[in-house]
Design an enzyme around this catalytic site. Structure first.
Site, mmCIF file in Angstrom:
data_model
loop_
_atom_site.group_PDB
_atom_site.id
_atom_site.type_symbol
_atom_site.label_atom_id
_atom_site.label_comp_id
_atom_site.label_asym_id
_atom_site.label_seq_id
_atom_site.Cartn_x
_atom_site.Cartn_y
_atom_site.Cartn_z
ATOM 1 N N GLU A 299 48.364 42.472 52.582
ATOM 2 C CA GLU A 299 46.826 42.202 53.052
ATOM 3 C C GLU A 299 46.831 41.751 54.546
ATOM 4 O O GLU A 299 46.343 40.618 55.038
ATOM 5 C CB GLU A 299 46.311 40.919 52.233
ATOM 6 C CG GLU A 299 46.041 41.226 50.873
ATOM 7 C CD GLU A 299 45.384 40.070 50.002
ATOM 8 O OE1 GLU A 299 44.828 40.665 48.931
ATOM 9 O OE2 GLU A 299 45.418 39.100 50.358
ATOM 10 N N ASP A 378 44.761 40.161 40.254
ATOM 11 C CA ASP A 378 44.321 38.958 40.980
ATOM 12 C C ASP A 378 43.640 37.807 40.512
ATOM 13 O O ASP A 378 42.889 37.702 40.551
ATOM 14 C CB ASP A 378 43.737 39.492 42.258
ATOM 15 C CG ASP A 378 43.684 38.527 43.322
ATOM 16 O OD1 ASP A 378 44.333 37.478 43.278
ATOM 17 O OD2 ASP A 378 42.964 38.668 44.465
ATOM 18 N N GLU A 406 38.983 30.452 41.822
ATOM 19 C CA GLU A 406 38.308 31.467 42.871
ATOM 20 C C GLU A 406 37.609 32.529 42.124
ATOM 21 O O GLU A 406 36.681 32.780 42.395
ATOM 22 C CB GLU A 406 39.595 32.102 43.427
ATOM 23 C CG GLU A 406 39.121 33.293 44.224
ATOM 24 C CD GLU A 406 40.208 34.205 44.960
ATOM 25 O OE1 GLU A 406 40.109 35.182 45.702
ATOM 26 O OE2 GLU A 406 41.501 33.623 44.635
#
Length: 694
Positions: A299, A378, A406
């Site tokens: 990323e 993820d 998240e």
């Protein structure tokens, strides 16, 4: 309760939790920094609740409790010696060569005396907090002897805290509880009292290591390694008395960013020398420094790929610098192409970690810990266990989970993750009855990488924003200590500590209600969000709230491939990306077959028609409708149950949870309506029960 002197919620260590300990006569025998911490905790409890404390060497005293290091001298008291002898006898009976290790302890009774024995000060500290968990039960005359040692050597939290405020992610990346407890606007926050209270909470649930800055290391954060190392040392000094070692996230490009070198090539001798010198200086300032955490070639973060090297080259560079000092490098396996073409169905983000790292097995240094996310994508609310955890027997592996919510409601929703983590840790990658994920994390002879969790704490009054989200932080520490613990029993511990019976008007009602709200809350969240293993149907960027096509056509590579005929990602070997073949034979065969694949993962592994019949007899489309309606109804029940506690618990806690449950009900309704409408319009299949779909 709210601790006025600390101006924050006491979480699972309110003063009332120390009543049973603090009302007794206690002798502490031994020396060392962590023994001093035990003395301080016992002294404060006794001062509050009328007990007495002695620190040996001392005269012959009558006591109710002995906390002693085993290697210390004998005491003159026959009663105390009898208690110590009972503990030794319990160890001998266990047949474990009478070794407790650096963190283990034994609890035993001798007549009217309870004894906690440990080989080392850390064991005595953990034994103290075990007594706090037990309360009055620790002094039950019929209590059998107990031996406790952590199953995992390293039980770690990663803080994704930024020193400087990030323009997009703010002070804490994926933080849902306010700002950082360590940093503010580019400088140390300076609230050392709060960090000390945090250390107490972590030690009480078994955490023994933390990293104090974001794995996405910016320019300001990079300087913590060199000219701002004193800021890290200050935090380490506060955490050390509670047995917690500090780690630091570093940028792989540090020799360029900080050292002025022309490159960060891991085989360049100047680069190797820079890391060796810099690491030596870290240990000169922080002698018990734990090591580095690295996110590389992921990323946008720099890594060894820039120089034509692989991840073993990169990790070993840092491992060699750390090895003379006993440190480790946690090298994250979260590496994938985040510039994918959505039109290309052959590229599969789920495959990436396996494809990158499994060929490197056996090439990593002994002090490299490869940190592997528990699932292949993820931290979604439902994923299969990562196949990497079964494919690298010659590498130390750590299992990474996410406490910060998240993708599970961002601490605005009740979502107790203990049952999910327990399922992961008990999963047997080689087939039922075989070694488990917890066994992999423990490693041979206890040399595994342990459990790492992304922290959910901020500067909020309640630490985690949602008071009930504290249970996730407590639970991850307890499961890291013992992965075999029943998550329901761990939740019992958290409830009893956080809402002490002696401080409750109706403790039985409070405990029962909290279980009713929290026990199944992860599955409730799953019901109104992600059907059958599909993930990422969230708003890009903030990852909160429904957006079924939010990631469907983006570069991040996560899709559901819904069309008019069906839904799901074909990851089979026969016709899909081949991801199912990354598993050992037993699970590879199970996941390969739509008929054998567990329903909860069906759409993760297969693209199937909406009329595909699940094992429970429902069709895929009806399951989507039913679970989304059911999830909203369950949240309404949660909210009603919480309201029965009004007037029975701390008003500040009650009001915060009530507000969060109102938001959860609103959000769950939005999830239901958008998801059901989307799939109704795609499939054209009406709800069999005729409920309203827009």
């Amino acid at each position: 309760m709210i601790a006025e002197e600390a101006r924050l919620h006491a979480a699972w260590l309110p003063p009332e939790a120390f009543r049973a300990l603090g009302s007794r006569r206690v002798l502490v025998h031994g020396d060392g920094m962590l023994v001093d911490t035990v003395l301080d905790e016992v002294a404060r409890a006794c001062a509050r609740y009328g007990g007495r404390m002695w620190h040996s060497p001392s005269w012959d005293v009558d006591v109710d409790l002995v906390l002693a290091l085993r290697g210390t001298d004998e005491l003159p008291s026959a009663t105390v010696q009898a208690a110590r002898a009972a503990g030794e006898a319990a160890l001998a009976q266990a047949g474990d060569n009478a070794v407790l290790g650096a963190e283990g302890f034994v609890l035993a009774r001798a007549g009217d005396v309870t004894a906690v024995l440990a080989d080392a000060p850390a064991g005595l500290l953990y034994g103290l907090f075990h007594l706090v968990r037990l309360g009055a039960a620790a002094f039950d005359t019929t209590r059998p002897a107990e031996q406790h040692r952590p199953a995992l050597r390293r039980r770690m939290l990663n803080h994704w805290d930024n020193v400087a405020v990030h323009p997009v992610m703010g002070q804490v990346e994926r933080g849902y509880a306010g700002g950082s407890i360590f940093w503010r606007n580019g400088r140390p926050r300076g609230d050392l009292a709060r960090i000390r209270e945090y250390a107490r909470l972590l030690a009480a649930c078994g955490i023994n290591a933390i990293s104090v800055n974001n794995v996405n290391v910016g320019r300001t954060e990079a300087r913590l390694l060199t000219d701002r190392l004193g800021d890290v040392a200050e935090i380490a000094d506060v955490l050390r008395p509670y047995g917690i070692r500090v780690h630091l996230s570093v940028t792989f490009a540090a020799p360029v960013v900080l050292g002025g070198l022309p490159n960060a090539d891991p085989v360049d001798e100047a680069v190797r020398a820079w890391w060796a010198v810099t690491t030596r200086q870290v240990y000169e300032r922080i002698p018990d420094f734990g090591g580095y955490v690295v996110k590389a070639d992921s990323e946008g973060q720099p890594g060894p790929f820039t120089y034509g090297r692989d991840h073993a080259d990169g990790a070993n560079l840092l491992a060699d610098a750390l090895a003379p000092h006993g440190g480790v490098v946690h090298w994250r396996a979260f590496v994938y192409n985040h510039h994918q073409d959505w039109r290309d169905r052959s590229t599969d983000r789920a495959r990436a970690a396996y494809d990158h790292f499994v060929p490197l097995d056996g090439r990593f240094r002994d002090n490299v810990v490869l940190q592997v996310k528990f699932g292949p994508v993820d931290f979604q609310v439902r994923e299969p266990v990562s196949p990497v955890l079964a494919a690298m027997p010659a590498t130390r592996l750590a299992v990474e989970v996410q406490v910060t919510q998240e993708y599970t409601g961002q601490q605005r929703h009740v979502c107790h993750l203990g049952p999910w983590w327990s399922e992961v840790l008990r999963f047997a990658p080689w087939g039922p009855g075989g070694r488990t994920v917890a066994d992999v994390a423990a490693g041979e002879a206890g040399e595994g990488g342990g459990l790492v969790a992304v922290a959910n704490v901020g500067d909020d009054l309640f630490w985690t924003g949602h008071p009930l989200a504290q249970a996730n932080l407590y639970t991850v520490g307890r499961l890291a200590w013992d992965p075999q613990l029943d998550p329901r029993a761990v939740l019992d511990e958290w409830i009893a500590l956080t809402f002490p019976q002696s401080a409750m008007a109706d403790p039985e009602l409070v405990g029962r209600t909290l279980h009713e709200i929290m026990d199944d809350s992860w599955r409730t969240y799953e019901r109104y969000t992600a059907p059958l293993g599909v993930g990422f149907m969230v708003h890009p960027g903030d990852h909160y709230g429904p957006d079924v096509d939010g990631y469907e056509y983006t570069r991040w590579g996560t899709y559901h491939f819904a069309d008019r005929d069906g839904v799901g990602v074909d990851r089979s070997r026969a016709s899909g990306t081949g991801f199912a073949g990354q598993y050992p034979p037993y699970w590879a065969q199970v996941y390969e077959s739509p008929e054998r694949c567990p329903d909860e993962l069906l759409l993760f592994f297969h693209h199937v028609p909406y009329g595909h019949v699940l094992h429970d007899g429902s069709t895929v489309i009806q399951h989507i409708y039913d679970t989304h309606f059911a999830g909203v109804e369950e949240v309404a029940v949660m909210r009603g149950r919480w309201r029965t506690l009004k007037g029975l618990i701390d008003p500040a806690v009650y009001e915060r949870v009530e507000q969060r449950l109102d938001e959860q009900a609103r959000s769950a309704t939005e999830w239901r309506d958008q998801t059901n409408t989307y799939f109704f319009r795609k499939s054209g299949v009406p709800d069999a029960h005729g409920r309203r779909i827009y």
